[in-house]
Structures are given as C-alpha cells and as structure tokens.
Scaffold this motif. Structure first.
Motif, PDB file in Angstrom:
ATOM      1  N   PRO A 101      42.318  58.102  44.570  1.00 53.76           N
ATOM      2  CA  PRO A 101      41.578  56.884  44.939  1.00 53.76           C
ATOM      3  C   PRO A 101      42.092  55.633  44.246  1.00 53.76           C
ATOM      4  O   PRO A 101      42.052  54.547  44.821  1.00 53.76           O
ATOM      5  N   LEU A 102      42.581  55.779  43.023  1.00 53.77           N
ATOM      6  CA  LEU A 102      43.120  54.629  42.309  1.00 53.77           C
ATOM      7  C   LEU A 102      44.318  54.031  43.038  1.00 53.77           C
ATOM      8  O   LEU A 102      44.530  52.811  43.016  1.00 53.77           O
ATOM      9  N   THR A 110      35.752  47.131  31.920  1.00 51.28           N
ATOM     10  CA  THR A 110      35.194  45.775  31.908  1.00 51.28           C
ATOM     11  C   THR A 110      33.968  45.660  31.011  1.00 51.28           C
ATOM     12  O   THR A 110      33.242  44.671  31.080  1.00 51.28           O
ATOM     13  N   SER A 111      33.717  46.703  30.224  1.00 48.33           N
ATOM     14  CA  SER A 111      32.518  46.696  29.395  1.00 48.33           C
ATOM     15  C   SER A 111      32.634  45.708  28.246  1.00 48.33           C
ATOM     16  O   SER A 111      33.726  45.430  27.750  1.00 48.33           O
ATOM     17  N   SER A 112      31.495  45.205  27.822  1.00 44.39           N
ATOM     18  CA  SER A 112      31.411  44.340  26.646  1.00 44.39           C
ATOM     19  C   SER A 112      30.682  45.090  25.550  1.00 44.39           C
ATOM     20  O   SER A 112      29.777  45.880  25.803  1.00 44.39           O
ATOM     21  N   SER A 113      31.117  44.889  24.331  1.00 43.04           N
ATOM     22  CA  SER A 113      30.491  45.551  23.190  1.00 43.04           C
ATOM     23  C   SER A 113      29.285  44.791  22.670  1.00 43.04           C
ATOM     24  O   SER A 113      28.744  45.128  21.617  1.00 43.04           O
ATOM     25  N   SER A 120      35.202  54.362  35.586  1.00 44.75           N
ATOM     26  CA  SER A 120      36.356  53.918  34.820  1.00 44.75           C
ATOM     27  C   SER A 120      36.486  52.392  34.854  1.00 44.75           C
ATOM     28  O   SER A 120      36.816  51.768  33.835  1.00 44.75           O
ATOM     29  N   VAL A 121      36.230  51.795  36.006  1.00 49.56           N
ATOM     30  CA  VAL A 121      36.283  50.335  36.110  1.00 49.56           C
ATOM     31  C   VAL A 121      35.202  49.711  35.246  1.00 49.56           C
ATOM     32  O   VAL A 121      35.437  48.709  34.542  1.00 49.56           O
TER      33      VAL A 121
END
Length: 304
Positions: free
Chosen positions: A236-237, A258-261, A253-254
């Motif tokens: 799919p990627l 794009t996560s913020s700590s 995974s996306v």
C-alpha cells in the motif's frame, strides 16, 4: 555327581526377575519451566504495555510507570480521540483493511485451490517444471517486486485504487503448494474417477465433491492470506497515496511520523490503542478458525 550343583545356578539365573524399566518422567524440569516462563514474559510483556498505555494521557506516558495502569477515564478519552481524529478516518482505515484482507483471502484461497487441484490431479506436459518455477518465486523478496508492481499498476491505470492493493495479493505461491498437498492427501483419485464414471462433470467434481473434503486446507490458506494482507505495509505504501485508501498499518504509520510529543496532543497513546484494535481481528480469526487450521495442517502433512 548330582545335577543339583549345576541346575541351581541356572535356576537362579532364570528365576531372576527382569529389571523394571525406568518410568518416563512426566512434566518439565525446573530449567525447562524457567525457560518457558522467560519466553512467556518476552511474548506477553509488549501486550501488557499496550494495555496499560491505553489508560494514560500523552503526558502520563512519560511521567508514570510504564507497566501499570493510570486512569480509566483516559481510556474512554483515547477511544473517542481514536475514532474522531481527522474526521474519523481511523474507521475508514479499518474498513479498508477488512476489504483488502477479506477479498485477498477469498480470492487467494480460490486461486490456490484451483491451481493445486490442477497440479495434483491432472497430468500435462511441463507440470513439474512449472510447479518448481512457481515455488521458486517464494524466494523472491517482496521489496524486489515493488517497482515492477508499481509500473504495472501505473500502466493499467490502477494506481490509487483498491485494486492496486488487492490484485497483487491474490497471488500466493505458498498457498498453491499447500493446496496441492491437501488435494493429494484428502481427495483420492479413485473417488474422482468413480464420479466421472457416474457422469459427473469436472466442475461438479471440483465444487461439490472435492472442496468439502479439503475444507481444512481452504481455511488454512485463507487464514494465512488474511493475516498477510492485513499486515501488509509495503505494497500500500507504494501503490496508494490517498489517505482514504490507507489500511490500518499504513495509516497508523503516518500518524506516528506526524506525531507531536506535546502533552496537549495525546497522539502516541491513540496510536497504541489503534495498534491494539488492529490486532483484534487477527486474534478473533485464529480463535474461531483455529480448529480447522490445525486440522488442515495435520491432514495436509500426511499423505495417504
């Protein structure tokens, strides 16, 4: 000379009771129990961490003990955020994964069943050589096929469609190999010949007479195909870049990238909760189909 002195030693030797055999030891030794305990800890510790993380906020993920629960209210908040973040796209990813895995499992199972039936029950020129070539493709890593699949899907206009993920997943050389073993072990050729004598068509022999006898093999191949398609990430990627077409593996995974700590954005705990949701269908599938799967492997491993 009397025979008493000679016969008595012989009588003693013959009358001596045989030495009792040592009964087999039951159970594990302490060392084996210790190794088994360590293996269970190694296997279950990540799952335990996931269960405890679901009850934490993003700030508590770093400030509390990692292997214990925090607050049940955080769990309800994480569930709400999981299914409402970005307009509830997680539910779309979940449906996409079911679509990809379900269609791929059914299609792969049927193609493997038909191909295995042909290789097991029909004689034709080049059969063994062709079967060997198909088995050799198992050794080719999926990453080596990424570019050819992308170019092929691009030429036929299937990039960014569901079919770009489903069609390559229908090819299952290992499933074909398994189904050939199941057909050879579970469907006697004499029974097929008797059905032909009675006037049954080839289609009726395959669908109505043969498939019920190799049901365990069908479930085994379908389960393997379902798990492989459900966990598929690289395909799919490569062939889709619309977030509405992502499966769970790619979508999470996306989110992770794009996560913020920041403590104001509990995205990491939401990702962990999404990972747990993503493995629940696999657990349910193995628990519900486990008896067919184990029976299928046993019947396929023994030829009559």
């Amino acid at each position: 000379m009397t025979s008493t002195g000679i016969e008595q030693p012989q009588t003693a030797r013959t009358a001596r009771a045989p030495r009792p055999s040592r009964p087999p030891r039951e159970g594990f030794s302490p060392l084996q129990w210790g190794l088994l305990f360590l293996f269970c800890i190694y296997s279950l510790l990540p799952l335990w961490w996931v269960l405890t993380t679901m009850t934490k906020s993003n700030g508590q993920l770093y400030s509390t003990f990692g292997l214990w629960f925090a607050s049940p209210s955080n769990f309800a908040e994480n569930v709400q955020l999981l299914f409402t973040r970005e307009n509830g796209i997680f539910a779309r990813w979940l449906l996409n994964s079911f679509l990809y895995a379900g269609v791929s499992a059914i299609g792969s199972m049927m193609f493997a069943a038909m191909g295995g039936y042909a290789f097991a029950k029909f004689q034709f020129r080049g059969r063994d050589a062709l079967f060997t070539m198909i088995l050799a493709t198992i050794m080719v890593p999926s990453t080596a096929l990424a570019l050819p699949i992308f170019l092929l899907m691009q030429q036929i206009g299937l990039i960014n469609t569901y079919w770009a993920v489903i069609l390559p997943s229908l090819v299952n050389p290992f499933g074909l190999y398994l189904m050939r073993l199941f057909w050879e072990a579970g469907f006697p050729t004499d029974l097929m010949e008797a059905a032909r004598i009675d006037g049954a068509s080839e289609g009726k022999i395959f669908w109505q007479l043969g498939l019920p006898l190799v049901r365990g093999g069908l479930v085994t191949v379908a389960l393997f195909s379902f798990v492989g398609a459900w966990n598929n990430f690289f395909l799919p990627l490569v062939v889709v870049n619309k977030d509405t077409l992502f499966p769970l593996t790619l979508g999470l995974s996306v989110w992770n990238q794009t996560s913020s700590s920041s403590g104001q954005d509990p995205i990491y705990t939401v990702i962990v909760l999404g990972a747990l949701v993503s493995i629940l269908p696999l657990i349910i599938a193995f628990l519900s189909l486990g008896r067919y799967w184990q029976g299928g492997l046993t019947s396929g491993a023994t030829k009559g």
